[in-house]
Design a protein around this motif. Structure first.
Motif, PDB file in Angstrom:
ATOM      1  N   THR A 199       0.985  16.480 -28.849  1.00  0.00           N
ATOM      2  CA  THR A 199       0.016  16.482 -29.955  1.00  0.00           C
ATOM      3  C   THR A 199      -0.183  15.085 -30.543  1.00  0.00           C
ATOM      4  O   THR A 199      -1.092  14.869 -31.344  1.00  0.00           O
ATOM      5  CB  THR A 199       0.495  17.421 -31.077  1.00  0.00           C
ATOM      6  OG1 THR A 199       1.863  17.104 -31.385  1.00  0.00           O
ATOM      7  CG2 THR A 199       0.399  18.886 -30.667  1.00  0.00           C
ATOM      8  N   ALA A 200       0.671  14.119 -30.169  1.00  0.00           N
ATOM      9  CA  ALA A 200       0.497  12.744 -30.664  1.00  0.00           C
ATOM     10  C   ALA A 200      -0.497  11.964 -29.809  1.00  0.00           C
ATOM     11  O   ALA A 200      -0.829  10.817 -30.142  1.00  0.00           O
ATOM     12  CB  ALA A 200       1.839  12.015 -30.664  1.00  0.00           C
ATOM     13  N   PRO A 205      -0.694   8.460 -38.908  1.00  0.00           N
ATOM     14  CA  PRO A 205      -1.260   8.726 -37.581  1.00  0.00           C
ATOM     15  C   PRO A 205      -2.233   9.904 -37.573  1.00  0.00           C
ATOM     16  O   PRO A 205      -1.942  10.953 -38.142  1.00  0.00           O
ATOM     17  CB  PRO A 205      -0.014   9.035 -36.730  1.00  0.00           C
ATOM     18  CG  PRO A 205       1.081   8.288 -37.412  1.00  0.00           C
ATOM     19  CD  PRO A 205       0.778   8.393 -38.880  1.00  0.00           C
ATOM     20  N   SER A 206      -3.386   9.704 -36.958  1.00  0.00           N
ATOM     21  CA  SER A 206      -4.416  10.738 -36.870  1.00  0.00           C
ATOM     22  C   SER A 206      -4.972  10.769 -35.447  1.00  0.00           C
ATOM     23  O   SER A 206      -5.656   9.832 -35.023  1.00  0.00           O
ATOM     24  CB  SER A 206      -5.553  10.439 -37.854  1.00  0.00           C
ATOM     25  OG  SER A 206      -6.705  11.183 -37.503  1.00  0.00           O
ATOM     26  N   ARG A 250      -4.591  10.404 -18.334  1.00  0.00           N
ATOM     27  CA  ARG A 250      -4.528   9.071 -18.966  1.00  0.00           C
ATOM     28  C   ARG A 250      -4.565   9.289 -20.478  1.00  0.00           C
ATOM     29  O   ARG A 250      -5.504   9.903 -21.007  1.00  0.00           O
ATOM     30  CB  ARG A 250      -5.713   8.216 -18.518  1.00  0.00           C
ATOM     31  CG  ARG A 250      -5.737   7.939 -17.027  1.00  0.00           C
ATOM     32  CD  ARG A 250      -7.093   7.392 -16.604  1.00  0.00           C
ATOM     33  NE  ARG A 250      -7.286   6.017 -16.968  1.00  0.00           N
ATOM     34  CZ  ARG A 250      -8.219   5.570 -17.800  1.00  0.00           C
ATOM     35  NH1 ARG A 250      -9.073   6.398 -18.371  1.00  0.00           N
ATOM     36  NH2 ARG A 250      -8.341   4.291 -18.065  1.00  0.00           N
ATOM     37  N   VAL A 251      -3.554   8.797 -21.155  1.00  0.00           N
ATOM     38  CA  VAL A 251      -3.394   9.115 -22.571  1.00  0.00           C
ATOM     39  C   VAL A 251      -3.075   7.860 -23.382  1.00  0.00           C
ATOM     40  O   VAL A 251      -2.596   6.854 -22.848  1.00  0.00           O
ATOM     41  CB  VAL A 251      -2.259  10.150 -22.786  1.00  0.00           C
ATOM     42  CG1 VAL A 251      -2.645  11.514 -22.223  1.00  0.00           C
ATOM     43  CG2 VAL A 251      -0.942   9.661 -22.184  1.00  0.00           C
ATOM     44  N   ALA A 252      -3.325   7.972 -24.689  1.00  0.00           N
ATOM     45  CA  ALA A 252      -2.943   6.900 -25.613  1.00  0.00           C
ATOM     46  C   ALA A 252      -2.569   7.535 -26.934  1.00  0.00           C
ATOM     47  O   ALA A 252      -3.068   8.614 -27.279  1.00  0.00           O
ATOM     48  CB  ALA A 252      -4.111   5.937 -25.824  1.00  0.00           C
ATOM     49  N   GLY A 253      -1.700   6.862 -27.678  1.00  0.00           N
ATOM     50  CA  GLY A 253      -1.327   7.431 -28.972  1.00  0.00           C
ATOM     51  C   GLY A 253      -0.599   6.465 -29.875  1.00  0.00           C
ATOM     52  O   GLY A 253      -0.152   5.395 -29.467  1.00  0.00           O
ATOM     53  N   PHE A 254      -0.518   6.917 -31.117  1.00  0.00           N
ATOM     54  CA  PHE A 254       0.167   6.218 -32.209  1.00  0.00           C
ATOM     55  C   PHE A 254       1.453   7.016 -32.401  1.00  0.00           C
ATOM     56  O   PHE A 254       1.433   8.111 -32.955  1.00  0.00           O
ATOM     57  CB  PHE A 254      -0.765   6.289 -33.427  1.00  0.00           C
ATOM     58  CG  PHE A 254      -0.331   5.561 -34.657  1.00  0.00           C
ATOM     59  CD1 PHE A 254       0.819   4.792 -34.708  1.00  0.00           C
ATOM     60  CD2 PHE A 254      -1.116   5.631 -35.807  1.00  0.00           C
ATOM     61  CE1 PHE A 254       1.188   4.126 -35.858  1.00  0.00           C
ATOM     62  CE2 PHE A 254      -0.760   4.968 -36.961  1.00  0.00           C
ATOM     63  CZ  PHE A 254       0.396   4.226 -36.987  1.00  0.00           C
TER      64      PHE A 254
END
Ligand SMILES: NC(=O)c1ccc[n+]([C@@H]2O[C@H](COP(=O)([O-])OP(=O)(O)OC[C@H]3O[C@@H](n4cnc5c(N)ncnc54)[C@H](OP(=O)(O)O)[C@@H]3O)[C@@H](O)[C@H]2O)c1
Length: 320
Positions: free
Chosen positions: A112-113, A263-264, A89-93
């Protein structure tokens, strides 16, 4: 296999958004395919759709273009060398600022994002966090907000604002935040002294502050400069009016900077942990099915959303 995306077909009103089909991509080395459950909706998506701002100018020859920078979902395929497993389960910018792509049932992104979404944090919450959360964090960093300072946040009830209030309070600042009368209880629950922007001039309602975090820009941002102590710090976040607000602030003897969020993954991961531990709460005001994205854009353009808006993909409906 094909899947659906919501794209800007031409610059213009929300009705310029339309569904389109795409083919499920094969991930390249270092990339994963995410089956998206929720995508965040941000004001920049609507500004770009209207043809405003840098992302619109850069993408004007690339329409139809799929907006969306916040995603949360599950990894369904991994390219060579990836460490994230299928099922994570992932989330990102993602794709900020030129590529976008989040309004989509599937996204192919560098692993890596992405951040892992901790157990106990819903994917809807994780999708609401990235762009708004990192903007809030970076605005406070840029302003150097620290314990004991008096900080005024304009638009404390919005997507960025309600997170910025909580992060500033967690740093030990004394936080004041503007909102309408209807949102005073909400903003106070986030940790600020709520100031009704319609109840009179701000500088007559609050004693001078050390820092101003301006999430409104334009005339509202300009008028709030009189609330800042001589030599105090202003960070003005809406890019379109940043130059005018900074110029005026500097002419008044203040320090001032605009910003563009960067983005970080580290900041995203830290805030996901705060969510899991109950140190941060996110308000999701409304969730729209992907094929009702026009309504989501009409709502974000109202300028009066409390917290965040999301688009929901069919995968989330299946899960529920
Ligand atoms: N530079 C960057 O990198 C960057 C990154 C993110 C966002 N931004 C920009 O920052 C701004 C804020 O973003 P956001 O996502 O927080 O927007 P948002 O969620 O759409 O903000 C909506 C909020 O604005 C409040 N509001 C409206 N008029 C107000 C007024 N006169 N005074 C005080 N509050 C008022 C509303 O509260 P009431 O309903 O109570 O009025 C509402 O809760 C946008 O312009 C966005 O494009 C820039």
């Amino acid at each position: 296999m094909t899947y659906q995306q919501l794209a800007i077909t031409e610059f213009g009103p929300p009705s310029m958004l339309a569904l389109q089909c795409a083919n499920l991509p094969e991930p390249q080395a270092g990339e994963v395919v995410v089956k998206v459950h929720f995508a965040g909706v941000n004001p920049i998506d609507a500004k770009t759709r209207a043809g405003l701002g840098w992302a619109a100018q850069q993408n004007r020859d690339k329409l139809p273009w799929v907006p969306g920078y916040d995603i949360a979902g599950e990894v369904v395929a991994c390219g060579e060398g990836c460490e994230l497993p299928v099922g994570a389960r992932v989330a990102g910018f993602i794709g900020f600022p030129l590529q976008g792509g989040g309004y989509s049932e599937y996204c192919q992104v560098p692993e890596t994002a992405l951040s892992l979404v901790p157990k106990g944090v819903e994917l809807a919450q994780a999708a609401a966090l990235p762009l708004a959360g990192q903007t809030a964090w970076q605005a406070l960093d840029k302003a150097g907000v620290m314990a004991g300072q008096r900080v005024l946040i304009l638009a404390g009830a919005g997507g960025v604002g309600h997170i910025a209030v909580q992060l500033a309070a967690a740093r030990g600042a004394e936080v004041f935040a503007t909102c309408s009368a209807d949102n005073k209880a909400f903003v106070a629950a986030m940790g600020a002294q709520a100031v009704d922007y319609r109840a009179g001039a701000l500088d007559s309602q609050i004693a001078p502050v050390d820092c101003l975090i301006d999430l409104m820009g334009g005339d509202v941002g300009l008028q709030a400069l009189t609330c800042v102590k001589p030599g105090g710090m202003v960070v003005t976040v809406p890019t379109i009016t940043a130059e005018a607000v900074c110029e005026k602030a500097i002419s008044l003897g203040l320090q001032a900077e605009g910003m563009l969020v960067s983005p970080s993954v580290a900041q995203n991961g830290a805030m996901l942990t705060m969510l899991a531990e109950g140190q941060l709460v996110l308000k999701v005001a409304a969730v729209f099915p992907l094929d009702d994205g026009i309504a989501a854009h009409e709502q974000i353009e109202s300028g009066h959303t409390q917290g965040k808006l999301l688009l929901m993909m069919p995968a989330a409906a299946v899960e529920a």
